[in-house]
Design a protein around this motif. Structure first.
Motif, mmCIF file in Angstrom:
data_model
loop_
_atom_site.group_PDB
_atom_site.id
_atom_site.type_symbol
_atom_site.label_atom_id
_atom_site.label_comp_id
_atom_site.label_asym_id
_atom_site.label_seq_id
_atom_site.Cartn_x
_atom_site.Cartn_y
_atom_site.Cartn_z
ATOM 1 N N ARG A 109 0.612 -0.975 -0.840
ATOM 2 C CA ARG A 109 0.502 0.185 -0.234
ATOM 3 C C ARG A 109 0.662 1.371 -0.175
ATOM 4 O O ARG A 109 0.535 2.415 -0.481
ATOM 5 C CB ARG A 109 -0.906 0.053 1.415
ATOM 6 C CG ARG A 109 -2.121 -1.006 0.898
ATOM 7 C CD ARG A 109 -2.999 -1.017 2.195
ATOM 8 N NE ARG A 109 -2.618 -1.757 3.057
ATOM 9 C CZ ARG A 109 -3.308 -1.933 4.740
ATOM 10 N NH1 ARG A 109 -4.475 -1.615 4.239
ATOM 11 N NH2 ARG A 109 -2.349 -2.122 5.221
ATOM 12 N N ALA A 110 1.682 1.385 1.089
ATOM 13 C CA ALA A 110 2.754 2.348 0.599
ATOM 14 C C ALA A 110 3.307 3.191 -0.639
ATOM 15 O O ALA A 110 3.022 3.713 -0.715
ATOM 16 C CB ALA A 110 4.031 2.642 1.760
ATOM 17 N N GLU A 111 3.962 1.569 -1.337
ATOM 18 C CA GLU A 111 4.161 2.685 -3.026
ATOM 19 C C GLU A 111 2.989 2.217 -4.382
ATOM 20 O O GLU A 111 3.063 2.346 -5.173
ATOM 21 C CB GLU A 111 5.019 0.832 -3.003
ATOM 22 C CG GLU A 111 6.307 1.404 -2.764
ATOM 23 C CD GLU A 111 7.355 2.741 -2.645
ATOM 24 O OE1 GLU A 111 7.366 2.862 -3.656
ATOM 25 O OE2 GLU A 111 7.966 3.166 -1.775
ATOM 26 N N ARG A 112 1.845 1.803 -2.858
ATOM 27 C CA ARG A 112 0.732 1.576 -4.516
ATOM 28 C C ARG A 112 0.992 0.933 -5.361
ATOM 29 O O ARG A 112 0.462 0.782 -6.287
ATOM 30 C CB ARG A 112 0.378 2.632 -5.155
ATOM 31 C CG ARG A 112 -0.435 3.993 -3.905
ATOM 32 C CD ARG A 112 -0.979 5.309 -4.611
ATOM 33 N NE ARG A 112 -1.405 6.348 -3.410
ATOM 34 C CZ ARG A 112 -2.407 6.325 -3.078
ATOM 35 N NH1 ARG A 112 -3.402 5.428 -3.890
ATOM 36 N NH2 ARG A 112 -2.732 7.444 -1.897
ATOM 37 N N GLY A 158 11.492 -6.622 6.020
ATOM 38 C CA GLY A 158 10.773 -6.346 7.216
ATOM 39 C C GLY A 158 9.436 -5.241 7.157
ATOM 40 O O GLY A 158 9.006 -4.689 7.989
ATOM 41 N N GLN A 159 9.097 -5.161 5.135
ATOM 42 C CA GLN A 159 7.979 -4.131 5.508
ATOM 43 C C GLN A 159 6.390 -5.533 5.407
ATOM 44 O O GLN A 159 7.197 -6.089 5.355
ATOM 45 C CB GLN A 159 7.791 -3.660 3.992
ATOM 46 C CG GLN A 159 9.551 -2.364 3.768
ATOM 47 C CD GLN A 159 9.258 -1.853 2.135
ATOM 48 O OE1 GLN A 159 9.298 -2.307 2.143
ATOM 49 N NE2 GLN A 159 9.054 -0.373 2.985
ATOM 50 N N SER A 160 5.682 -4.661 4.881
ATOM 51 C CA SER A 160 4.034 -5.202 5.364
ATOM 52 C C SER A 160 3.510 -5.035 3.761
ATOM 53 O O SER A 160 3.877 -4.407 3.224
ATOM 54 C CB SER A 160 3.087 -5.608 6.275
ATOM 55 O OG SER A 160 3.779 -4.924 7.456
ATOM 56 N N LEU A 161 2.952 -6.128 3.741
ATOM 57 C CA LEU A 161 1.893 -6.423 2.150
ATOM 58 C C LEU A 161 0.505 -7.200 2.217
ATOM 59 O O LEU A 161 0.331 -7.716 3.854
ATOM 60 C CB LEU A 161 2.295 -7.596 1.349
ATOM 61 C CG LEU A 161 4.218 -7.033 0.733
ATOM 62 C CD1 LEU A 161 4.448 -8.884 0.384
ATOM 63 C CD2 LEU A 161 3.851 -6.183 -0.141
ATOM 64 N N ARG A 162 -0.263 -6.711 1.529
ATOM 65 C CA ARG A 162 -1.676 -6.786 2.368
ATOM 66 C C ARG A 162 -2.245 -7.828 1.647
ATOM 67 O O ARG A 162 -2.537 -7.449 -0.113
ATOM 68 C CB ARG A 162 -2.518 -5.784 2.565
ATOM 69 C CG ARG A 162 -4.017 -5.727 2.023
ATOM 70 C CD ARG A 162 -5.148 -4.429 2.584
ATOM 71 N NE ARG A 162 -5.735 -4.685 2.181
ATOM 72 C CZ ARG A 162 -6.610 -4.778 3.465
ATOM 73 N NH1 ARG A 162 -6.490 -5.010 4.797
ATOM 74 N NH2 ARG A 162 -8.548 -4.888 3.532
ATOM 75 N N GLU A 179 -2.738 -9.648 6.593
ATOM 76 C CA GLU A 179 -1.135 -8.509 6.647
ATOM 77 C C GLU A 179 -0.201 -9.638 6.646
ATOM 78 O O GLU A 179 0.132 -10.744 7.468
ATOM 79 C CB GLU A 179 -1.170 -7.796 8.211
ATOM 80 C CG GLU A 179 -2.168 -6.746 7.547
ATOM 81 C CD GLU A 179 -2.040 -6.010 6.906
ATOM 82 O OE1 GLU A 179 -0.837 -5.699 6.964
ATOM 83 O OE2 GLU A 179 -2.849 -5.466 6.231
ATOM 84 N N LEU A 180 1.194 -9.529 5.526
ATOM 85 C CA LEU A 180 2.397 -10.702 5.206
ATOM 86 C C LEU A 180 3.120 -9.859 5.758
ATOM 87 O O LEU A 180 3.232 -8.545 4.913
ATOM 88 C CB LEU A 180 2.477 -11.052 3.821
ATOM 89 C CG LEU A 180 1.038 -11.818 3.365
ATOM 90 C CD1 LEU A 180 1.484 -12.113 2.513
ATOM 91 C CD2 LEU A 180 0.613 -13.008 4.134
ATOM 92 N N GLU A 181 4.350 -10.305 6.279
ATOM 93 C CA GLU A 181 5.418 -9.452 6.854
ATOM 94 C C GLU A 181 6.441 -10.325 5.850
ATOM 95 O O GLU A 181 6.786 -11.202 6.105
ATOM 96 C CB GLU A 181 6.299 -9.596 8.198
ATOM 97 C CG GLU A 181 6.894 -9.348 7.848
ATOM 98 C CD GLU A 181 7.987 -9.527 10.047
ATOM 99 O OE1 GLU A 181 8.670 -9.150 10.143
ATOM 100 O OE2 GLU A 181 6.832 -10.056 10.447
#
Lengths: 410, 249
Positions: A109-112, A158-162, A179-181
């Motif tokens: 989401r942070a990077e769309r 370390g970042q998260s994904l949906r 929520e995936l790590e």
């Protein structure tokens, strides 16, 4: 030192002086040796370098150790335990049906950024495809992305994904978000499609959910699962080495009645190529070295004839018969050593050139042309051994020279 | 030189020794016959027969370098012990004879017989090298006496024929042998040089106390140097040439 050793050393010394005194003739003989030996070294190094490189690639590339199941099977956890216990199996993990083994979409989401239909590959500790990365997944929500997937999602460790997992139940679409790590990125895994390595628990949960079942671990709603022994249709299976492939394949096909695909044919082709090249090289080497041994032998015998008078003088002034053999043997040793040194210098130059020319076609640490220390030792011992053997012909001629020949008119 | 000599002075004795070469397409047969020859220590002998009379054959027999015919006797006595050379030939003990040669026999050849790849110095020291002894003092003495100090580093091809003969003499004497065999040592040099070389050879042999046998066709020179003569008679018969070699009366 014994009397024989003194006289043998004395004769060897005269032979050495003779070789260095007749530098032109010696150089021609040494060049003849180099003309045979240097191409042989290069040929052998190419054969060894290429085959070794190919073999190393086959051995090192874990994908060549993978046994892929073609048809669908009914494999239980017990079956996998049994397989893992085998000496020829390095890694075995169950896989669900292909259709269930993907996320519908994964979003950063942070990077769309979003990837749709991201494949899920089950992994466990000891996965040869991931190496040490495979230890990183401790929780079902943790994933390791392929480098292509990480790139498309602009995501770092370390970042998260949906992730979105969708199913159709009672003619209506339902979905769960997870929520995936990202705990790792598999950099060296050559892939064509982006993929995520996941725990078996997550993969099984996804399959259950898609089958309309509830998954209590993630609190996903659905029908209550029946308490049956779970069966898996497929597996990810790796043999311990490429040499274990044929036996393991036979076991799976003949005993387990499974349809599998392996790289055995490629491995067999490489082995067959190696054998064929070895045979061809053996024939070329035998003819060339045999020819050289004959040539060297005749050159040394001719030299003994030319030095007949001097050798008879040596005998007349007290060199024993057994020491006279040292004359051609010493000359053979000097010529062989000089030939070896010259050949190795030429080999090193050509080998470096070849490796530079084919630099683009090889990976780091690989060489097109290479010789091992054992090859160098073998080449040296064979050349020196053959030189000594061929000099014995001249040596035998030398022992027939009578000391009385040193006196005129006898 | 002949009978009445004590066994201790005797260097070698040959009795009824012969060497036959059968006739071939190239030439007629040849037989050297030695009814009796005794060579004593510290004496000089000359073989002065014509060319082809078997001088070199006799030297080769004496050098234990040529196998004699069956029969006959050849005793070599370089020290208190007698060595039966015929028995050594029967046993094919050629290396034992080579050892006797390197220790007790020096040979001067017609053309010098030097090794072309070795320097003069190395040529002279070669017999010493073959037995593994240091003869640098002997080398210095011989080089000085034979007047060849300036050519030690040269190769045989770089020196004159006369110098080569001097080098050959030095090589023959380097191990201080008991017996020196010289085969036409002055045949290739001019008369003046020949006289010098001959005198030097005789002087050096005299100083070392060795016995010397010289094959030479030049009887005058030999006589001037006070040699004893080994007498030869050469006869031709239907089988070829028979040369008989005996101690001169």
């Amino acid at each position: 030192m014994s009397a024989l050793r003194h006289s043998r050393n004395g004769v060897a010394w005269v032979a050495a002086r003779d070789v260095f005194n007749e530098l032109l003739l010696t150089s021609c003989t040494v060049l003849a040796l180099i003309a045979v030996l240097a191409p042989l070294l290069i040929l052998f190094s190419l054969k060894f370098g290429l085959i070794d490189t190919l073999a190393q690639r086959l051995i090192e590339d874990v994908r060549n150790r993978e046994i892929v199941i073609i048809s669908s099977a009914n494999l239980t956890a017990d079956w996998f335990e049994k397989m893992r216990a085998r000496d020829d199996v390095e890694f075995a993990v169950p896989t669900t049906r292909t259709i269930a083994a993907s996320f519908n979409s994964v979003q950063h989401r942070a990077e769309r950024k979003t990837v749709r239909g991201l494949s899920m590959i089950p992994t466990q500790t000891g996965d040869p495809l991931l190496g040490p990365l495979s230890d990183l997944i401790e929780e079902p929500e943790q994933v390791i992305l392929s480098s292509l997937a990480a790139e498309r999602l602009h995501v770092k460790v370390g970042q998260s994904l949906r992730a979105r997992i969708q199913r159709t139940r009672n003619n209506s679409a339902e979905a769960q978000f997870l929520e995936l790590e990202v705990v790792g990125i598999a950099e060296n895994w050559a892939e064509t499609e982006p993929a995520a390595f996941v725990s078996l628990d997550l993969l099984v949960a996804t399959e259950d959910y898609r089958d309309g079942l509830a998954v209590s671990a993630f609190a996903w709603p659905g029908e209550t699962p029946r308490n049956l022994i779970r069966e898996f249709p497929r597996f990810r299976l790796y043999a311990r080495s490429i040499y274990d492939i044929p036996g393991l394949r036979d076991h799976l096909v003949e005993t387990e009645r499974l349809d599998v695909r392996t790289q055995a044919a490629a491995i067999e082709a490489m082995r067959s190529l190696d054998q064929s090249l070895s045979t061809v090289f053996g024939i070329i080497a035998t003819v060339a070295i045999g020819g050289f041994a004959l040539a060297l032998g005749s050159i040394l015998a001719a030299n003994v004839q030319r030095k007949r008078r001097e050798l008879s003088v040596l005998r007349l002034i007290g060199a024993p018969l057994r020491a006279i053999v040292a004359f051609p043997v010493t000359q053979a040793l000097i010529i062989a050593t000089a030939g070896l040194v010259g050949s190795f210098i030429i080999f090193l130059l050509v080998s470096r050139g070849l490796n530079d020319i084919f630099d683009h076609a090889i990976r780091t640490g690989e060489t097109i042309s290479q010789l091992r220390f054992s090859h160098v030792v073998t080449a040296c011992l064979t050349t020196i051994g053959l030189a000594v053997v061929s000099s014995l012909w001249a040596g035998s001629a030398a022992t027939r020279i009578e000391p009385a020949e040193g006196l005129a008119d006898v | 030189m002949t009978g009445g000599v004590s066994k201790h002075d005797r260097l070698f004795v040959m009795k009824e020794l012969s060497k036959t070469r059968p006739s071939s397409e190239k030439g007629q047969g040849f037989r050297l016959h030695v009814p009796f020859v005794q060579v004593e220590a510290k004496r000089v002998y000359a073989l002065t027969g014509a060319s082809g009379s078997g001088k070199s054959t006799f030297l080769a027999l004496a050098a234990m370098a040529l196998r004699p015919d069956e029969g006959g006797e050849f005793i070599f006595q370089p020290d208190a012990n007698e060595v039966d050379i015929i028995a050594l030939w029967h046993r094919h003990s050629v290396d034992q004879m080579a050892a006797l040669r390197s220790k007790y026999v020096g040979v001067v050849l017609q053309q010098g017989g030097l090794i072309s790849s070795l320097t003069v110095r190395d040529n002279i020291l070669l017999p010493a090298r073959l037995v593994g002894v240091d003869r640098s003092q002997q080398l210095a003495m011989l080089v000085s006496r034979l007047e060849i100090p300036g050519i030690l580093k040269r190769r045989p091809a770089q020196i004159s024929v006369g110098q080569r003969q001097r080098v050959a003499i030095a090589r023959a004497l380097i191990n201080s042998p008991k017996l020196i065999l010289a085969d036409e040592p002055t045949a290739s040099v001019d008369p003046l040089t020949a006289d010098k070389i001959f005198d030097l050879l005789v002087q050096l042999v005299d100083e070392t106390g060795a016995a010397l046998i010289v094959a030479s066709h030049d009887w005058d020179r030999v006589q001037r140097s006070g040699f004893s003569r080994l007498h030869q008679t050469v006869e031709a018969n239907e089988r070829g040439v028979v040369s008989t070699m005996e101690v001169a009366a």
